[in-house]
Design a protein around this motif. Structure first.
Motif, PDB file in Angstrom:
ATOM      1  N   GLY A  70     -46.125 -15.258   2.522  1.00 38.38           N
ATOM      2  CA  GLY A  70     -47.348 -15.993   2.783  1.00 38.38           C
ATOM      3  C   GLY A  70     -48.120 -15.524   3.965  1.00 38.38           C
ATOM      4  N   GLN A  71     -47.701 -14.455   4.619  1.00 40.19           N
ATOM      5  CA  GLN A  71     -48.434 -13.976   5.775  1.00 40.19           C
ATOM      6  C   GLN A  71     -49.627 -13.183   5.304  1.00 40.19           C
ATOM      7  OE1 GLN A  71     -45.630 -11.763   8.164  1.00 40.19           O
ATOM      8  NE2 GLN A  71     -45.543 -13.425   9.613  1.00 40.19           N
ATOM      9  N   SER A  72     -50.691 -13.280   6.003  1.00 37.94           N
ATOM     10  CA  SER A  72     -51.841 -12.446   5.730  1.00 37.94           C
ATOM     11  C   SER A  72     -52.361 -11.916   7.037  1.00 37.94           C
ATOM     12  CB  SER A  72     -52.927 -13.250   5.004  1.00 37.94           C
ATOM     13  OG  SER A  72     -53.386 -14.302   5.818  1.00 37.94           O
ATOM     14  N   GLY A  73     -53.236 -10.932   6.940  1.00 40.20           N
ATOM     15  CA  GLY A  73     -53.784 -10.350   8.143  1.00 40.20           C
ATOM     16  C   GLY A  73     -53.626  -8.852   8.126  1.00 40.20           C
ATOM     17  N   ALA A  74     -54.620  -8.178   8.623  1.00 40.12           N
ATOM     18  CA  ALA A  74     -54.592  -6.732   8.645  1.00 40.12           C
ATOM     19  C   ALA A  74     -53.678  -6.253   9.755  1.00 40.12           C
ATOM     20  CB  ALA A  74     -55.998  -6.191   8.841  1.00 40.12           C
ATOM     21  N   SER A  75     -52.991  -5.175   9.474  1.00 39.97           N
ATOM     22  CA  SER A  75     -52.137  -4.567  10.488  1.00 39.97           C
ATOM     23  C   SER A  75     -53.026  -3.879  11.519  1.00 39.97           C
ATOM     24  CB  SER A  75     -51.185  -3.567   9.830  1.00 39.97           C
ATOM     25  OG  SER A  75     -50.474  -2.874  10.805  1.00 39.97           O
ATOM     26  N   ILE A  76     -52.843  -4.245  12.773  1.00 43.61           N
ATOM     27  CA  ILE A  76     -53.640  -3.645  13.837  1.00 43.61           C
ATOM     28  C   ILE A  76     -52.940  -2.457  14.474  1.00 43.61           C
ATOM     29  CG2 ILE A  76     -54.858  -5.779  14.376  1.00 43.61           C
ATOM     30  CD1 ILE A  76     -52.905  -6.241  16.662  1.00 43.61           C
ATOM     31  N   LEU A  77     -51.651  -2.282  14.169  1.00 43.35           N
ATOM     32  CA  LEU A  77     -50.901  -1.174  14.758  1.00 43.35           C
ATOM     33  C   LEU A  77     -49.587  -1.037  14.010  1.00 43.35           C
ATOM     34  CD1 LEU A  77     -50.772   0.899  17.120  1.00 43.35           C
ATOM     35  CD2 LEU A  77     -49.514  -0.837  18.403  1.00 43.35           C
ATOM     36  N   ASP A  78     -49.168   0.203  13.794  1.00 44.37           N
ATOM     37  CA  ASP A  78     -47.875   0.487  13.177  1.00 44.37           C
ATOM     38  C   ASP A  78     -47.021   1.282  14.159  1.00 44.37           C
ATOM     39  OD1 ASP A  78     -48.581  -0.811  10.928  1.00 44.37           O
ATOM     40  OD2 ASP A  78     -48.369   0.886   9.565  1.00 44.37           O
ATOM     41  N   ALA A  79     -45.724   1.070  14.100  1.00 44.73           N
ATOM     42  CA  ALA A  79     -44.795   1.813  14.946  1.00 44.73           C
ATOM     43  C   ALA A  79     -43.453   1.889  14.246  1.00 44.73           C
ATOM     44  CB  ALA A  79     -44.643   1.147  16.315  1.00 44.73           C
ATOM     45  N   SER A  80     -42.714   2.943  14.550  1.00 42.39           N
ATOM     46  CA  SER A  80     -41.404   3.153  13.947  1.00 42.39           C
ATOM     47  C   SER A  80     -40.315   2.932  14.983  1.00 42.39           C
ATOM     48  CB  SER A  80     -41.297   4.565  13.361  1.00 42.39           C
ATOM     49  OG  SER A  80     -42.250   4.760  12.340  1.00 42.39           O
ATOM     50  N   GLY A  81     -39.168   2.466  14.514  1.00 42.68           N
ATOM     51  CA  GLY A  81     -38.047   2.229  15.416  1.00 42.68           C
ATOM     52  C   GLY A  81     -36.757   2.073  14.648  1.00 42.68           C
ATOM     53  N   TYR A  82     -35.792   1.407  15.277  1.00 46.86           N
ATOM     54  CA  TYR A  82     -34.468   1.260  14.680  1.00 46.86           C
ATOM     55  C   TYR A  82     -33.959  -0.165  14.897  1.00 46.86           C
ATOM     56  CZ  TYR A  82     -34.457   6.343  14.399  1.00 46.86           C
ATOM     57  OH  TYR A  82     -34.782   7.633  14.117  1.00 46.86           O
TER      58      TYR A  82
END
Length: 417
Positions: A70-82
């Motif tokens: 049910g979440q909505s909203g544009a992604s303002i930033l992406d990042a990779s991790g572990y």
């Protein structure tokens, strides 16, 4: 005669009219040739200009879809991790000893207090028996001292009375008092010795208890570092048959994701903001998440800042050290979406001209075969997909091609994508 003359006159050819008619015919012929030539030149020019126009493919802006849960909203930033565990421990014994029994294997779930392993306890048992015997001896000595003190007490009281009646000398009273004080001191010494013996007994009991290694918290065994027969020592760094740890225990309820965010864009990330996670092992599974904290300071060697991201729900498929990709969402956009849709659109990444990590970019919008250069606000980039937060509406067509050959107002040739 008149009729014949009229007939001959009509049949007569006027020699001065033929050149005029021929000239008029030639003029019309040259005009026709000129018109055809102009048409040919125009057609050739059109074909040449059309062939010289840059060839572009077309991408259509697609509306963003609602996120998971049910979440909505544009992604303002992406990042990779572990995925990491905030609570994990190398379980070891508190004392040095030989590992006698091991009750765990990798992947086994244990609860807090469960026995993980036992050490050889024969020396500890002998020390405990010795400590118990010492306590018993000290107790006997205390009883003896108390009995002697009890016996001398009435003698001392009698001597005090006799001295008061001048029956015995002051010297005899002093000697009696010295004997009485000595017995009281013996009682105090015996009590102190008993306390020491009891403390030694408690130490011996703890040493025996320390031969039993228990799980410090509930979790899963991830590695087994020792085998029965090896020497385990908390002070050893390992080597040969000496191990500093028995196993590694991980609290699965403490799992979270650590990502490194470029310091240029750390201003977009704030604590308690919503986010979504995708594990590399399950790329189609969107996991609702949130930002726990932004961890200072920045890493000067990588120009990044560490961010902790927590899971809103637990799942046994989430394992430590898994690769993950985090999409940070804007709380305002999340509230405005109302759960029905997300603001912004998505485009193929090759349809947007932008520097790596830039907040804005350029697109060329197609109107028939004419380009319009437009600045757009960018969101996250996920593989071959680029999120556009503002500046472009869903359904608009965007040119995909060599941006160095495109310009505002230019005519292009559209080819199939």
């Amino acid at each position: 005669m008149t009729d014949k003359s009229e007939l001959l006159r009509q049949l007569r050819i006027e020699r001065d009219e033929r050149p005029a008619q021929a000239a008029s015919s030639r003029r019309w012929w040259w005009a026709l040739v000129l018109v055809l030539l102009l048409l040919a030149i125009g057609a050739a020019s059109y074909l040449w200009l059309r062939s010289a126009a840059p060839a572009v493919k077309v991408a259509v802006a697609k509306p963003l879809q609602s996120g998971a849960a049910g979440q909505s909203g544009a992604s303002i930033l992406d990042a990779s991790g572990y995925v990491v565990a905030r609570r994990q421990a190398t379980v070891s014994a508190k004392i040095t000893g030989k590992l006698e029994q091991l009750f765990i294997e990798e992947g086994v779930h244990v609860k807090e207090g469960d026995v993980v392993a036992t050490l050889d306890n024969r020396n500890a048992t002998a020390n405990l028996l010795q400590a118990k015997a010492g306590v018993q001896q000290a107790q006997s000595a205390l009883l003896q001292a108390k009995a002697a003190a009890a016996d001398i007490t009435p003698i001392y009281e009698r001597d005090r009375k006799l001295a008061a009646a001048s029956v015995i000398s002051a010297t005899a009273l002093e000697q009696s008092k010295a004997n009485y004080d000595a017995k009281q001191t013996d009682v105090a010494v015996a009590e102190g010795n008993l306390a020491v013996r009891k403390a030694a007994l408690e130490i011996a009991q703890r040493d025996l208890d320390d031969t039993i290694v228990r799980a410090p918290f509930t979790g899963v065994v991830t590695t087994k570092n020792a085998q029965p027969g090896e020497i385990v020592s908390p002070l050893s760094a390992g080597g040969g048959f000496t191990r500093s740890g028995i196993c590694t225990l991980v609290d699965m309820d403490s799992l979270e994701v650590e990502v490194d965010v470029s310091e240029n864009f750390i201003g977009r990330v704030r604590a308690n903001e919503p986010a979504t996670l995708k594990l590399n092992a399950y790329p189609d599974w969107q996991i609702p998440a949130y930002v726990i904290a932004v961890v200072p300071p920045a890493d000067r060697s990588k120009a990044t800042v560490k961010v902790r991201v927590g899971f809103k729900s637990r799942d046994p498929r989430i394992l430590p050290e898994m690769g993950a990709r985090v999409s940070f969402l804007s709380r305002e956009q999340n509230a405005a979406g109302g759960g029905s849709g997300a603001p912004g659109v998505t485009l193929p990444s090759d349809a947007v001209q932008a520097s790596a990590g830039a907040a804005t970019g350029t697109v060329y919008v197609l109107h028939e075969d004419t380009l319009e250069r437009r600045e757009v606000k960018l969101g996250a980039r996920d593989g071959d997909s680029q999120t556009v937060l503002a500046g472009l509406a869903a359904g608009e067509r965007v040119a995909v091609g060599d941006f160095t050959k495109l310009s505002d107002g230019e005519h292009v040739k559209v080819v199939d994508r």
